[in-house]
Motif scaffolding. Structure first.
Motif, PDB file in Angstrom:
ATOM      1  N   CYS A 184      -7.726   2.425 -17.583  1.00 18.94           N
ATOM      2  CA  CYS A 184      -8.250   3.609 -17.720  1.00 18.94           C
ATOM      3  C   CYS A 184      -9.670   3.845 -17.879  1.00 18.94           C
ATOM      4  O   CYS A 184     -10.171   4.796 -17.356  1.00 18.94           O
ATOM      5  CB  CYS A 184      -7.406   4.476 -18.720  1.00 18.94           C
ATOM      6  SG  CYS A 184      -5.577   4.338 -18.450  1.00 18.94           S
TER       7      CYS A 184
ATOM      8  N   CYS B  90      -4.737   8.771 -19.035  1.00 14.51           N
ATOM      9  CA  CYS B  90      -3.616   7.794 -18.473  1.00 14.51           C
ATOM     10  C   CYS B  90      -2.785   8.469 -17.707  1.00 14.51           C
ATOM     11  O   CYS B  90      -2.227   9.439 -18.169  1.00 14.51           O
ATOM     12  CB  CYS B  90      -3.048   7.297 -20.094  1.00 14.51           C
ATOM     13  SG  CYS B  90      -1.550   6.385 -19.745  1.00 14.51           S
TER      14      CYS B  90
ATOM     15  N   ASN C 131      -2.292  12.075 -21.305  1.00 13.13           N
ATOM     16  CA  ASN C 131      -1.439  11.444 -20.409  1.00 13.13           C
ATOM     17  C   ASN C 131      -0.357  12.767 -19.888  1.00 13.13           C
ATOM     18  O   ASN C 131      -0.573  13.712 -20.506  1.00 13.13           O
ATOM     19  CB  ASN C 131      -0.898  10.086 -20.921  1.00 13.13           C
ATOM     20  CG  ASN C 131       0.374  10.700 -22.199  1.00 13.13           C
ATOM     21  OD1 ASN C 131       0.040  11.316 -22.833  1.00 13.13           O
ATOM     22  ND2 ASN C 131       1.297   9.643 -22.090  1.00 13.13           N
TER      23      ASN C 131
END
Length: 245
Positions: free
Chosen positions: A172, A141, A61
């Motif tokens: 996701c 993400c 992420n």
């Protein structure tokens, strides 16, 4: 070669909207760079995710000084400017952590993970257009989670409460599977073990793919702070993606 950039742009717009609808119980600041840095991310998709590739490389992420600043996966500011040569207007999240203002390409702090990863890509491929014919780099993400403390500790998705994590991962996973179908990679490479686990779950036992991982380049990972470049080159050669010089 078929150009999928418009399909990926539209799918990513939906993805950005879907994660924005989620609610989290933790006391976090949450940044969604697919919204406030959309112009930059769209430029990245249209320039570097437009055609089928040999390998999809997956991060976890956004880092606070990388994608959270500019919407580019592992978006270390120097790499975005000099290697990827992208420059689009970047807005701000609706609520900013006082210690983590979004400064776009004016940010002074380097994202070490991105600096290491993109420097390796530049060393190997020399030019970004050559790199993009072989590898696509994306994040699993798109949301960055930061504690409401002075130091704005980065919270990774795996640390979220189970029910909230599962709701996020369902969105996701579907986006990742759609990207894989559009980009048609042979190699699926997790940047770190979490990303590899996500790839394994999404494609399950589908024998079309060669799965592997590289050491996550974060300085928080002790393995990354000693010869990361050499170790990663060896891993990509062992997978069969790169050839031994």
């Amino acid at each position: 070669m078929q150009n999928h950039s418009q399909e990926i742009v539209q799918r990513t717009e939906l993805f950005a909207w879907q994660v924005e609808q989620l609610r989290f119980s933790g006391d976090f600041y949450i940044y969604n760079p697919l919204q406030y840095a959309w112009n930059m991310h769209e430029a990245y998709v249209r320039t570097y995710l437009s055609h089928p590739v040999k390998a999809l490389m997956l991060g976890m992420n956004p880092g606070p000084f990388g994608m959270a600043q500019n919407g580019i996966p592992f978006g270390e500011v120097g790499a975005v400017k000099q290697f990827l040569k992208l420059d689009e207007p970047i807005a701000k999240p609706s609520i900013e952590h006082p210690s983590r203002p979004v400064l776009g390409l004016s940010v002074q702090r380097s994202e070490v993970s991105g600096k290491r990863l993109w420097a390796l890509m530049e060393e190997h491929y020399k030019r970004a257009d050559v790199f993009s014919k072989e590898i696509a780099i994306v994040n699993y993400c798109p949301l960055a989670f930061m504690e409401r403390t002075k130091y704005a500790k980065n919270i990774t998705p795996d640390k979220l409460p189970k029910v909230e994590r599962m709701a996020l991962e369902a969105i996701c996973d579907r986006y990742l599977m759609d990207l894989i179908l559009l980009l048609q990679p042979t190699y699926l490479i997790g940047v770190g073990k979490y990303a590899l686990k996500k790839l394994q779950q999404v494609v399950s036992s589908d024998s079309r793919y060669i799965l592997g991982s590289i050491i996550h380049p974060s300085p928080a990972n002790p393995q990354a702070n000693r010869n990361w470049r050499e170790k990663t080159q060896e891993q990509l050669i062992a997978l069969g993606l790169w050839k031994d010089a």
